[in-house]
Design a protein around this motif. Sequence first.
Motif, mmCIF file in Angstrom:
data_model
loop_
_atom_site.group_PDB
_atom_site.id
_atom_site.type_symbol
_atom_site.label_atom_id
_atom_site.label_comp_id
_atom_site.label_asym_id
_atom_site.label_seq_id
_atom_site.Cartn_x
_atom_site.Cartn_y
_atom_site.Cartn_z
ATOM 1 N N LYS A 10 36.973 63.102 17.734
ATOM 2 C CA LYS A 10 37.900 63.916 18.957
ATOM 3 C C LYS A 10 37.700 65.205 19.826
ATOM 4 O O LYS A 10 37.494 64.913 20.427
ATOM 5 N N ALA A 11 37.356 66.298 18.550
ATOM 6 C CA ALA A 11 37.230 68.464 18.725
ATOM 7 C C ALA A 11 35.761 67.535 20.187
ATOM 8 O O ALA A 11 35.844 68.044 21.679
ATOM 9 N N ALA A 12 35.211 66.475 19.829
ATOM 10 C CA ALA A 12 33.472 66.018 20.795
ATOM 11 C C ALA A 12 33.871 65.676 21.904
ATOM 12 O O ALA A 12 32.965 66.149 22.561
ATOM 13 N N CYS A 13 34.701 64.426 22.372
ATOM 14 C CA CYS A 13 35.218 63.683 23.084
ATOM 15 C C CYS A 13 35.591 65.114 23.952
ATOM 16 O O CYS A 13 35.383 64.940 25.139
ATOM 17 N N LYS A 14 36.834 65.848 23.530
ATOM 18 C CA LYS A 14 37.752 66.317 24.275
ATOM 19 C C LYS A 14 36.665 67.401 25.215
ATOM 20 O O LYS A 14 37.016 68.127 26.296
ATOM 21 N N LYS A 15 35.827 67.722 24.404
ATOM 22 C CA LYS A 15 34.851 69.165 24.951
ATOM 23 C C LYS A 15 34.433 68.482 26.267
ATOM 24 O O LYS A 15 33.759 69.525 26.911
ATOM 25 N N MET A 16 33.745 67.409 25.578
ATOM 26 C CA MET A 16 32.526 66.560 26.248
ATOM 27 C C MET A 16 33.843 66.557 27.650
ATOM 28 O O MET A 16 32.699 65.360 28.825
ATOM 29 N N GLY A 17 34.546 66.029 27.701
ATOM 30 C CA GLY A 17 35.536 65.182 28.687
ATOM 31 C C GLY A 17 36.278 64.049 28.770
ATOM 32 O O GLY A 17 36.292 63.674 30.339
ATOM 33 N N ILE A 18 35.406 62.888 27.923
ATOM 34 C CA ILE A 18 36.131 61.937 27.670
ATOM 35 C C ILE A 18 37.141 61.652 26.861
ATOM 36 O O ILE A 18 37.846 62.395 25.936
ATOM 37 N N LYS A 19 37.393 60.689 27.155
ATOM 38 C CA LYS A 19 38.898 59.636 26.144
ATOM 39 C C LYS A 19 38.252 59.779 24.997
ATOM 40 O O LYS A 19 37.120 58.769 25.154
ATOM 41 N N TYR A 20 38.568 59.630 23.618
ATOM 42 C CA TYR A 20 38.004 59.128 22.575
ATOM 43 C C TYR A 20 38.639 58.033 22.249
ATOM 44 O O TYR A 20 39.915 57.618 22.331
ATOM 45 N N SER A 21 37.383 57.314 22.179
ATOM 46 C CA SER A 21 37.735 55.843 21.210
ATOM 47 C C SER A 21 35.720 56.267 20.026
ATOM 48 O O SER A 21 35.442 56.368 20.540
ATOM 49 N N ILE A 22 36.477 55.032 19.348
ATOM 50 C CA ILE A 22 34.897 54.545 18.536
ATOM 51 C C ILE A 22 33.941 54.084 19.830
ATOM 52 O O ILE A 22 32.485 54.024 19.834
ATOM 53 N N SER A 23 34.739 52.958 20.549
ATOM 54 C CA SER A 23 33.547 52.865 21.160
ATOM 55 C C SER A 23 32.176 53.702 21.947
ATOM 56 O O SER A 23 31.045 53.894 22.362
ATOM 57 N N SER A 24 33.256 55.072 22.675
ATOM 58 C CA SER A 24 32.496 55.718 23.632
ATOM 59 C C SER A 24 32.066 56.769 22.938
ATOM 60 O O SER A 24 30.992 57.339 23.318
ATOM 61 N N CYS A 25 31.963 57.146 20.707
ATOM 62 C CA CYS A 25 32.096 57.717 20.707
ATOM 63 C C CYS A 25 30.680 57.607 19.750
ATOM 64 O O CYS A 25 29.653 58.089 19.933
ATOM 65 N N LYS A 26 30.266 56.317 19.888
ATOM 66 C CA LYS A 26 29.244 54.682 19.370
ATOM 67 C C LYS A 26 28.254 55.337 20.782
ATOM 68 O O LYS A 26 26.836 55.005 20.422
ATOM 69 N N SER A 27 28.712 54.761 21.547
ATOM 70 C CA SER A 27 28.133 54.927 22.783
ATOM 71 C C SER A 27 26.820 56.225 23.204
ATOM 72 O O SER A 27 25.749 56.669 23.402
ATOM 73 N N VAL A 28 27.601 57.311 23.284
ATOM 74 C CA VAL A 28 27.570 58.656 23.183
ATOM 75 C C VAL A 28 26.255 59.087 22.107
ATOM 76 O O VAL A 28 25.366 59.837 22.637
ATOM 77 N N ILE A 29 26.430 58.039 20.786
ATOM 78 C CA ILE A 29 25.578 58.773 19.963
ATOM 79 C C ILE A 29 23.930 57.269 20.663
ATOM 80 O O ILE A 29 23.073 58.386 19.999
ATOM 81 N N HIS A 30 24.548 56.638 20.500
ATOM 82 C CA HIS A 30 23.534 55.304 20.859
ATOM 83 C C HIS A 30 22.062 56.319 21.858
ATOM 84 O O HIS A 30 21.164 56.297 22.116
ATOM 85 N N ASN A 31 22.872 56.632 23.228
ATOM 86 C CA ASN A 31 22.507 57.381 24.388
ATOM 87 C C ASN A 31 21.986 58.630 24.080
ATOM 88 O O ASN A 31 20.642 58.417 24.623
ATOM 89 N N ALA A 32 21.928 59.098 22.971
ATOM 90 C CA ALA A 32 21.794 60.207 22.924
ATOM 91 C C ALA A 32 20.154 60.015 21.982
ATOM 92 O O ALA A 32 19.249 60.623 22.092
ATOM 93 N N TYR A 33 20.392 59.438 21.266
ATOM 94 C CA TYR A 33 19.149 58.878 20.023
ATOM 95 C C TYR A 33 17.994 58.438 21.195
ATOM 96 O O TYR A 33 16.787 58.510 21.452
ATOM 97 N N MET A 34 18.475 57.375 21.979
ATOM 98 C CA MET A 34 17.470 56.539 22.644
ATOM 99 C C MET A 34 17.181 57.707 23.504
ATOM 100 O O MET A 34 15.705 57.588 24.145
ATOM 101 N N LEU A 35 17.634 59.380 24.665
ATOM 102 C CA LEU A 35 17.103 59.799 25.096
ATOM 103 C C LEU A 35 16.137 60.379 24.245
ATOM 104 O O LEU A 35 14.661 60.738 24.720
#
Length: 66
Positions: A10-35
């Motif tokens: 929740k804190a990480a989502c707030k810092k990045m300016g995105i709405k908190y949800s499990i789906s958004s957290c999974k997307s961010v983690i996946h995108n970071a890994y793929m990059l």
Amino acid sequence: ASLAAINLAKAACKKMGIKYSISSCKSVIHNAYMLERFICVSGIEPNTQLIDKLFKELILFTAKAA
């Protein structure tokens, strides 16, 4: 431990300016890994100024759409 993980997410989502949800957290983690994986496998030295400029935008690409 699980409550601490949720609070950190929740804190990480707030810092990045995105709405908190499990789906958004999974997307961010996946995108970071793929990059990171793409940069490692390509075998070229990335332009750090360009990566720093676009990193957040690339990682949050699908998180904002969700």
